[in-house]
Design a protein around this motif. Structure first.
Motif, PDB file in Angstrom:
ATOM      1  N   ALA A   1     -12.449   5.998  -0.460  1.00  0.00           N
ATOM      2  CA  ALA A   1     -11.272   6.786  -0.080  1.00  0.00           C
ATOM      3  C   ALA A   1     -10.083   5.870   0.140  1.00  0.00           C
ATOM      4  CB  ALA A   1     -11.548   7.588   1.190  1.00  0.00           C
ATOM      5  N   ARG A   2      -8.929   6.340  -0.282  1.00  0.00           N
ATOM      6  CA  ARG A   2      -7.687   5.607  -0.016  1.00  0.00           C
ATOM      7  C   ARG A   2      -7.223   5.982   1.381  1.00  0.00           C
ATOM      8  NH1 ARG A   2      -2.088   6.223  -1.138  1.00  0.00           N
ATOM      9  NH2 ARG A   2      -2.445   8.213  -2.234  1.00  0.00           N
ATOM     10  N   ASP A   3      -7.426   5.072   2.304  1.00  0.00           N
ATOM     11  CA  ASP A   3      -7.068   5.357   3.689  1.00  0.00           C
ATOM     12  C   ASP A   3      -5.578   5.676   3.809  1.00  0.00           C
ATOM     13  OD1 ASP A   3      -8.520   4.981   6.530  1.00  0.00           O
ATOM     14  OD2 ASP A   3      -6.430   4.360   6.739  1.00  0.00           O
ATOM     15  N   GLY A   4      -4.775   5.037   2.978  1.00  0.00           N
ATOM     16  CA  GLY A   4      -3.330   5.259   3.035  1.00  0.00           C
ATOM     17  C   GLY A   4      -2.898   6.644   2.628  1.00  0.00           C
ATOM     18  N   SER A   5      -3.803   7.427   2.026  1.00  0.00           N
ATOM     19  CA  SER A   5      -3.446   8.797   1.638  1.00  0.00           C
ATOM     20  C   SER A   5      -3.534   9.765   2.801  1.00  0.00           C
ATOM     21  CB  SER A   5      -4.369   9.283   0.509  1.00  0.00           C
ATOM     22  OG  SER A   5      -5.685   9.518   0.986  1.00  0.00           O
ATOM     23  N   LYS A   6      -4.108   9.327   3.906  1.00  0.00           N
ATOM     24  CA  LYS A   6      -4.264  10.200   5.066  1.00  0.00           C
ATOM     25  C   LYS A   6      -2.970  10.252   5.869  1.00  0.00           C
ATOM     26  CE  LYS A   6      -9.186   9.054   5.418  1.00  0.00           C
ATOM     27  NZ  LYS A   6     -10.235   8.435   6.270  1.00  0.00           N
ATOM     28  N   PRO A   7      -2.715  11.337   6.586  1.00  0.00           N
ATOM     29  CA  PRO A   7      -1.466  11.474   7.360  1.00  0.00           C
ATOM     30  C   PRO A   7      -1.275  10.338   8.356  1.00  0.00           C
ATOM     31  CG  PRO A   7      -2.642  13.562   7.264  1.00  0.00           C
ATOM     32  CD  PRO A   7      -3.565  12.535   6.681  1.00  0.00           C
ATOM     33  N   GLY A   8      -0.048   9.820   8.402  1.00  0.00           N
ATOM     34  CA  GLY A   8       0.303   8.794   9.377  1.00  0.00           C
ATOM     35  C   GLY A   8      -0.022   7.383   8.971  1.00  0.00           C
ATOM     36  N   ARG A   9      -0.584   7.205   7.764  1.00  0.00           N
ATOM     37  CA  ARG A   9      -0.994   5.859   7.342  1.00  0.00           C
ATOM     38  C   ARG A   9       0.057   5.140   6.509  1.00  0.00           C
ATOM     39  NH1 ARG A   9      -4.820   9.236   9.677  1.00  0.00           N
ATOM     40  NH2 ARG A   9      -6.903   8.301   9.727  1.00  0.00           N
ATOM     41  N   GLY A  10       1.130   5.795   6.178  1.00  0.00           N
ATOM     42  CA  GLY A  10       2.194   5.122   5.440  1.00  0.00           C
ATOM     43  C   GLY A  10       1.938   4.928   3.971  1.00  0.00           C
ATOM     44  N   ASN A  11       0.972   5.690   3.395  1.00  0.00           N
ATOM     45  CA  ASN A  11       0.713   5.639   1.956  1.00  0.00           C
ATOM     46  C   ASN A  11       0.392   4.224   1.482  1.00  0.00           C
ATOM     47  OD1 ASN A  11       0.367   7.120  -0.413  1.00  0.00           O
ATOM     48  ND2 ASN A  11       2.405   6.592  -1.165  1.00  0.00           N
ATOM     49  N   THR A  12      -0.394   3.486   2.261  1.00  0.00           N
ATOM     50  CA  THR A  12      -0.726   2.099   1.936  1.00  0.00           C
ATOM     51  C   THR A  12      -1.848   2.043   0.893  1.00  0.00           C
ATOM     52  OG1 THR A  12      -2.410   1.954   3.663  1.00  0.00           O
ATOM     53  CG2 THR A  12      -0.131   1.435   4.291  1.00  0.00           C
ATOM     54  N   PRO A  13      -1.999   0.895   0.203  1.00  0.00           N
ATOM     55  CA  PRO A  13      -3.055   0.740  -0.813  1.00  0.00           C
ATOM     56  C   PRO A  13      -4.380   0.255  -0.229  1.00  0.00           C
ATOM     57  CG  PRO A  13      -1.650  -1.186  -0.858  1.00  0.00           C
ATOM     58  CD  PRO A  13      -1.074  -0.265   0.199  1.00  0.00           C
ATOM     59  N   ILE A  14      -4.703   0.679   0.972  1.00  0.00           N
ATOM     60  CA  ILE A  14      -5.945   0.285   1.619  1.00  0.00           C
ATOM     61  C   ILE A  14      -7.013   1.344   1.336  1.00  0.00           C
ATOM     62  CG2 ILE A  14      -7.079  -0.205   3.819  1.00  0.00           C
ATOM     63  CD1 ILE A  14      -5.066  -2.332   2.917  1.00  0.00           C
ATOM     64  N   TRP A  15      -8.188   0.881   0.911  1.00  0.00           N
ATOM     65  CA  TRP A  15      -9.298   1.778   0.601  1.00  0.00           C
ATOM     66  C   TRP A  15     -10.504   1.437   1.466  1.00  0.00           C
ATOM     67  CZ3 TRP A  15      -9.808   5.406  -3.636  1.00  0.00           C
ATOM     68  CH2 TRP A  15      -8.607   5.594  -4.353  1.00  0.00           C
TER      69      TRP A  15
ATOM     70  N   GLY B   1      -6.123  -4.129  -3.174  1.00  0.00           N
ATOM     71  CA  GLY B   1      -5.887  -4.791  -4.447  1.00  0.00           C
ATOM     72  C   GLY B   1      -6.491  -4.074  -5.625  1.00  0.00           C
ATOM     73  N   LEU B   2      -6.401  -2.740  -5.655  1.00  0.00           N
ATOM     74  CA  LEU B   2      -6.971  -1.963  -6.744  1.00  0.00           C
ATOM     75  C   LEU B   2      -5.984  -1.882  -7.903  1.00  0.00           C
ATOM     76  CD1 LEU B   2      -8.672  -1.244  -4.271  1.00  0.00           C
ATOM     77  CD2 LEU B   2      -8.946   1.037  -5.213  1.00  0.00           C
ATOM     78  N   GLU B   3      -6.447  -2.350  -9.081  1.00  0.00           N
ATOM     79  CA  GLU B   3      -5.573  -2.359 -10.255  1.00  0.00           C
ATOM     80  C   GLU B   3      -6.417  -2.101 -11.506  1.00  0.00           C
ATOM     81  OE1 GLU B   3      -2.233  -2.323 -12.321  1.00  0.00           O
ATOM     82  OE2 GLU B   3      -2.278  -2.658 -10.150  1.00  0.00           O
ATOM     83  N   PRO B   4      -6.150  -1.010 -12.242  1.00  0.00           N
ATOM     84  CA  PRO B   4      -5.142   0.012 -11.938  1.00  0.00           C
ATOM     85  C   PRO B   4      -5.611   0.927 -10.802  1.00  0.00           C
ATOM     86  CG  PRO B   4      -6.416   0.671 -13.841  1.00  0.00           C
ATOM     87  CD  PRO B   4      -6.888  -0.707 -13.486  1.00  0.00           C
ATOM     88  N   ALA B   5      -4.687   1.481 -10.044  1.00  0.00           N
ATOM     89  CA  ALA B   5      -5.032   2.349  -8.929  1.00  0.00           C
ATOM     90  C   ALA B   5      -5.643   3.645  -9.453  1.00  0.00           C
ATOM     91  CB  ALA B   5      -3.795   2.661  -8.105  1.00  0.00           C
ATOM     92  N   PRO B   6      -6.757   4.096  -8.879  1.00  0.00           N
ATOM     93  CA  PRO B   6      -7.351   5.368  -9.301  1.00  0.00           C
ATOM     94  C   PRO B   6      -6.371   6.527  -9.115  1.00  0.00           C
ATOM     95  CG  PRO B   6      -8.883   4.115  -7.934  1.00  0.00           C
ATOM     96  CD  PRO B   6      -7.566   3.414  -7.846  1.00  0.00           C
ATOM     97  N   ALA B   7      -6.575   7.570  -9.892  1.00  0.00           N
ATOM     98  CA  ALA B   7      -5.687   8.728  -9.856  1.00  0.00           C
ATOM     99  C   ALA B   7      -6.146   9.769  -8.844  1.00  0.00           C
ATOM    100  CB  ALA B   7      -5.604   9.362 -11.241  1.00  0.00           C
TER     101      ALA B   7
ATOM    102  N   THR C   1     -10.540  -5.929 -12.055  1.00  0.00           N
ATOM    103  CA  THR C   1     -11.016  -7.035 -11.233  1.00  0.00           C
ATOM    104  C   THR C   1     -11.501  -6.499  -9.893  1.00  0.00           C
ATOM    105  OG1 THR C   1      -8.793  -7.417 -10.336  1.00  0.00           O
ATOM    106  CG2 THR C   1      -9.427  -8.685 -12.290  1.00  0.00           C
ATOM    107  N   PRO C   2     -12.358  -7.231  -9.207  1.00  0.00           N
ATOM    108  CA  PRO C   2     -12.827  -6.758  -7.902  1.00  0.00           C
ATOM    109  C   PRO C   2     -11.684  -6.734  -6.894  1.00  0.00           C
ATOM    110  CG  PRO C   2     -14.235  -8.528  -8.749  1.00  0.00           C
ATOM    111  CD  PRO C   2     -13.005  -8.491  -9.606  1.00  0.00           C
ATOM    112  N   PRO C   3     -11.707  -5.822  -5.952  1.00  0.00           N
ATOM    113  CA  PRO C   3     -10.667  -5.768  -4.922  1.00  0.00           C
ATOM    114  C   PRO C   3     -10.867  -6.874  -3.892  1.00  0.00           C
ATOM    115  CG  PRO C   3     -12.345  -4.157  -4.436  1.00  0.00           C
ATOM    116  CD  PRO C   3     -12.716  -4.763  -5.765  1.00  0.00           C
ATOM    117  N   GLU C   4      -9.834  -7.133  -3.118  1.00  0.00           N
ATOM    118  CA  GLU C   4      -9.933  -8.069  -1.997  1.00  0.00           C
ATOM    119  C   GLU C   4     -10.638  -7.372  -0.834  1.00  0.00           C
ATOM    120  OE1 GLU C   4      -6.994 -10.358   1.214  1.00  0.00           O
ATOM    121  OE2 GLU C   4      -6.173  -8.954  -0.273  1.00  0.00           O
TER     122      GLU C   4
END
Length: 326
Positions: A212-226, A191-197, A262-265
């Motif tokens: 770290a944005r876990d979704g940026s790693k290979p195989g994670r599907g580019n999800t918004p999980i940090w 729930g990061l808003e705005p998402a860091p660059a 706002t704080p993330p979930e």
């Protein structure tokens, strides 16, 4: 030789696999529900996050070859995310020329792959070691025991190895006592808003030391999980608290570090009581060949994923050398 390896993290699995390949009878005991140790990933139906080790590098030629085999097996991949340094709201790109690797599609894929073909017994906590008839008896927390063991390998953090070593190998226990380790609170958020660059950041002079944005790693599907890791000092001051007591502080720290409105979930919080070794040994492993007890881990070999794997390999080679037992 019948060997029991206590701990199914990277070092323990590395050692166990090499010993089994050399013809030894190997059993791995793990107190958690499965292998992985600090190479673990927490998963739910709609998210996942690497809670412990975030990436690794390969410098030693032996480990470079190992990582190439992992990549060929589909359990590791290079990570090309944008990595920065955050300090006082200043964002500086990290350009150190290092190739960073991760497990694919999650960090735990590597240790689960290494565990294949090994006798890994999960949810088994070793409470003590006893000498009997020239061998070892391992006492288990459910009241049972494992006997007829010729060699014990402790592939656990130094503060957990030290009390098991002390009655039988005081010099090894003293060495383990010098390998000071610190804890870390980790959180998985959404729930990061705005998402860091950026995709990951070393955070300086802050309650957090890493995000770290876990979704940026290979195989994670580019999800918004940090994922967030607390700093050593911040975590140490709260190490005896419960996850629910630090969740709000972690969320606020993440909001501050990432510049969110706002704080993330907070999806999950985990306490690593022994996260990093701040004074690792340089021995590679510890071994008392006469009594048949040894220890390995990142704390024996430089405090990196690479060091943990190579520590297990070095110990396995030493145990498979007949000269050690002549």
């Amino acid at each position: 030789m019948r060997v029991v390896v206590v701990g199914a993290g990277l070092a323990g699995l590395s050692c166990a696999g090499a010993l089994q390949a050399a013809g030894h009878d190997v059993t791995v005991l793990e107190k958690a529900r499965g292998p992985g140790g600090r190479m673990s990933t927490r998963r739910r139906d709609d998210w996942q996050g690497d809670l412990g080790a975030q990436y690794f590098t390969a410098r030693d030629p032996e480990f470079v070859d190992t990582v190439a085999r992992w990549e060929a097996a589909g359990v590791a991949a290079p990570w090309h995310g944008r990595l920065v340094r955050l300090q006082d709201a200043r964002v500086t790109d990290v350009a150190d020329g290092q190739q960073r690797w991760v497990g694919a599609p999650r960090m735990s894929a590597i240790t689960r792959w290494l565990a294949q073909g090994l006798d890994v017994r999960a949810s088994v906590r070793v409470t003590g070691l006893r000498r009997h008839g020239g061998g070892w008896v391992l006492d288990i927390d459910d009241g049972s025991s494992l006997d007829g063991v010729e060699q014990v390998v402790l592939a656990v953090p130094a503060p957990q190895a030290e009390p098991l070593l002390r009655p039988h190998a005081p010099s090894l226990a003293a060495a383990a006592g010098h390998a000071r380790m610190q804890g870390c609170w980790a959180a998985i958020v959404r729930g990061l808003e705005p998402a860091p660059a950026f995709d990951a950041a070393f955070v300086v002079e802050h309650p957090l030391r890493w995000i770290a944005r876990d979704g940026s790693k290979p195989g994670r599907g580019n999800t918004p999980i940090w994922v967030a890791h607390g700093s050593g000092a911040w975590s140490a001051a709260r190490i005896e608290q419960q996850p629910g007591e630090v969740a709000g502080e972690l969320a606020a720290a993440f909001q501050s570090a990432a510049g969110l409105r706002t704080p993330p979930e907070v999806l999950s919080v985990h306490r690593w009581r022994y996260s990093q070794c701040i004074e690792p040994l340089a021995d590679g492993y510890l071994l008392d060949a006469a009594s048949g007890i040894a220890a390995c881990g990142d704390w024996c070999n430089g405090d990196r994923v690479e060091g943990a794997y190579l520590s297990g390999q070095k110990l396995a080679r030493a145990l498979s050398d007949p000269a050690q037992f002549s």
